[in-house]
Design an enzyme around this catalytic site. Sequence first.
Site, short mmCIF file in Angstrom:
data_model
loop_
_atom_site.label_atom_id
_atom_site.label_comp_id
_atom_site.label_asym_id
_atom_site.label_seq_id
_atom_site.Cartn_x
_atom_site.Cartn_y
_atom_site.Cartn_z
N HIS A 1 -9.65 -8.37 -8.37
CA HIS A 1 -9.32 -7.81 -7.11
C HIS A 1 -10.33 -8.82 -5.94
O HIS A 1 -11.28 -9.15 -6.22
CB HIS A 1 -9.97 -6.35 -6.81
CG HIS A 1 -10.29 -5.85 -5.30
ND1 HIS A 1 -11.55 -5.96 -4.85
CD2 HIS A 1 -9.40 -5.42 -4.69
CE1 HIS A 1 -11.44 -5.32 -3.70
NE2 HIS A 1 -10.46 -5.08 -3.60
N LYS B 1 0.92 -1.30 -0.01
CA LYS B 1 0.04 0.03 0.02
C LYS B 1 0.86 1.34 -0.09
O LYS B 1 1.89 1.28 0.82
CB LYS B 1 -0.94 0.13 1.14
CG LYS B 1 -1.85 -1.10 1.33
CD LYS B 1 -2.78 -1.04 0.12
CE LYS B 1 -4.06 -2.27 0.52
NZ LYS B 1 -4.89 -2.02 -0.76
#
Length: 363
Positions: free
Chosen positions: A300, A169
């Site tokens: 995803h 991230k």
Amino acid sequence: MSSRITEARAFLVDIAVETERTDAIQSFEKQETVFVEVKTSDGLTGLGYSYTIGTGGRAVLSMLRDHLVPRLIGLDADRIEAVWFALYSATRATTTGAITSLALAAVDTAMWDIGAQRAGLPLWRLAGGSRRDVPLYDTEGGWLHLPTETLVEGALASKAAGLSGVKLKIGKPTGSEDLERLRAVREAVGSGFDIMVDANQSMTAAEAIRRARLFDGLDLAWIEEPLPADDIEGHRRLVASTATPIAVGESMYSASQFREYLVRGAAGIVQVDVARVGGITPWLKVAHLAETHNVDVCPHFLMELHVSLAAAVPNGRYVEHIPQLRAITRTQMEIVDGRALAPETIGLGIDWDEDAISDRTVA
């Protein structure tokens, strides 16, 4: 004689996260899992699902109970596309939108479960059967709150386990903080190991362009969701400014949204999510559309379902390793030499634990 839908019900199950998960805009507190169970006149039962990451689950359940599930009774269970379109057409006032797409997905995955059972095939074969195994990358070791040392440890562990990459991230207050973390991981794992980064829609186009240039030299596999999903022009400008592929899709709720991205050259990786796009039926349309644009699909989340879909299509490049169903399944996704194997079990291939699901049902 055709098989008809005789019974259908929807219910909501809460699943706690297995570890703390944070990104640039939110924390993943729990998975609200919306199930739809469909029964047919010839004795088949399909179980489908979709999800939210902590809010909106009851709104999806309400859409199903009040509007969609009652319309299923009497429909031809063998006509998956017709069932999907009948429900979609009944919700014109709320399409395209997240609540409707998530509700449609729960029904559609149940219908594909029935379709695969009737065909006597596992989902990955029924949906295309391109190949059984798909490369795997890990997300669980890359959350934004984790210190750099932990990111490095997680990446090295994933590499040692034979996985092909890790997702980290990004979205720290300054680009230099992100760069320091990414550089430490790249130096630890060396070349030939994919590092993906995910900004979770947290940046402006100008900042995303700046950070993409800052990351030059790290050989990133892709930059994921750098901008809000409705900023197609910003994504197009970003794609034109960097050699790093730009990945989009988890926050897109119809096949037509993907079409606009692909036609305008605003995406290098498609991350279509079967729950958010409205089910397996539109997921396959997006995957094949991406193939015509020579673009890979790296879905995803929902690894237990996406492993079969990524294996079904020739441009299914990756499965994302982020476990979330272990509390309500008896067996787990099979991994061999760092690659995910699509299950050969007839149907969706998810080994549900009915008692665990019942214990966690909240509505």
